[in-house]
Scaffold this active site. Sequence first.
Site, PDB file in Angstrom:
ATOM      1  N   HIS A  15       0.987  -1.222  -0.025  1.00  0.00           N
ATOM      2  CA  HIS A  15       0.013   0.036   0.126  1.00  0.00           C
ATOM      3  C   HIS A  15       0.901   1.234   0.036  1.00  0.00           C
ATOM      4  CE1 HIS A  15      -0.261   0.658   4.544  1.00  0.00           C
ATOM      5  NE2 HIS A  15       0.995   0.556   4.206  1.00  0.00           N
ATOM      6  N   CYS A  34       6.043   5.926   4.320  1.00  0.00           N
ATOM      7  CA  CYS A  34       4.945   5.231   3.934  1.00  0.00           C
ATOM      8  C   CYS A  34       4.237   5.654   2.656  1.00  0.00           C
ATOM      9  CB  CYS A  34       3.941   4.990   5.212  1.00  0.00           C
ATOM     10  SG  CYS A  34       4.368   3.970   6.228  1.00  0.00           S
ATOM     11  N   HIS A  40       4.880   0.057  -0.632  1.00  0.00           N
ATOM     12  CA  HIS A  40       5.621  -0.706   0.300  1.00  0.00           C
ATOM     13  C   HIS A  40       4.798  -1.953   0.679  1.00  0.00           C
ATOM     14  CE1 HIS A  40       3.702   1.887   3.278  1.00  0.00           C
ATOM     15  NE2 HIS A  40       3.858   0.920   4.201  1.00  0.00           N
ATOM     16  N   HIS A  42       3.651  -4.969   3.714  1.00  0.00           N
ATOM     17  CA  HIS A  42       3.323  -5.320   5.283  1.00  0.00           C
ATOM     18  C   HIS A  42       2.864  -7.134   5.252  1.00  0.00           C
ATOM     19  CE1 HIS A  42       3.896  -1.829   7.008  1.00  0.00           C
ATOM     20  NE2 HIS A  42       2.896  -1.078   6.173  1.00  0.00           N
ATOM     21  N   ASP A  80      -4.972 -10.588  -0.019  1.00  0.00           N
ATOM     22  CA  ASP A  80      -3.401 -11.052  -0.105  1.00  0.00           C
ATOM     23  C   ASP A  80      -2.845 -10.761  -1.572  1.00  0.00           C
ATOM     24  OD1 ASP A  80      -1.504 -12.839   1.267  1.00  0.00           O
ATOM     25  OD2 ASP A  80      -2.316 -14.545   0.311  1.00  0.00           O
ATOM     26  N   HIS A  81      -1.723 -10.417  -1.142  1.00  0.00           N
ATOM     27  CA  HIS A  81      -0.778 -10.412  -2.329  1.00  0.00           C
ATOM     28  C   HIS A  81      -1.311  -9.340  -3.588  1.00  0.00           C
ATOM     29  CE1 HIS A  81       1.304 -13.963  -0.625  1.00  0.00           C
ATOM     30  NE2 HIS A  81       2.398 -13.496  -1.211  1.00  0.00           N
ATOM     31  N   GLU A 125      -0.145  -4.583  11.846  1.00  0.00           N
ATOM     32  CA  GLU A 125       0.681  -4.166  10.580  1.00  0.00           C
ATOM     33  C   GLU A 125       2.154  -4.489  10.790  1.00  0.00           C
ATOM     34  OE1 GLU A 125      -0.117  -0.460   7.800  1.00  0.00           O
ATOM     35  OE2 GLU A 125       1.097  -0.028   9.640  1.00  0.00           O
TER      36      GLU A 125
END
Length: 137
Positions: A15, A34, A40, A42, A80-81, A125
């Site tokens: 994100h 960020c 980037h 998480h 996810d991903h 996070e």
Amino acid sequence: MKVAVYRQEHFNAAHRLFNPEWDEATNEKVFGKCSYPNYHGHNYDLVIKVTGIPDKTTGFVMDMKVLSDLIKTSVIAKFDHKNLNLDTEEFKSLNPTAENIAIVIYNILRPQISDDLDVQVRLYETPRNFVDYPANG
């Protein structure tokens, strides 16, 4: 007598924290690294807490297999991903902070869990940064 049960799941997502109404310098000042334009990622840990009175027949507050399947199909498969900013409808115009991600996940799951049960989302996070929604859950 209420009992709380928990299901933990995991997903990875990228994100960028960014307010399009601000210039790059303001975004960097508020969001730091960020806000960098290349995004980037998480490794999120997600904990869903369901609270209620155990069923007299099964002894369950909620069948944990049902809860696991619900999380996997409604949340993990969606996020996810993924690049949350680019790949999901939920964050096309909503800044994907941990707070907003937790609220979105709650809003996805809440209608699918019995109204007589309380639901809370905890989203990690990082191992040291996490949020709860609702906060009083």
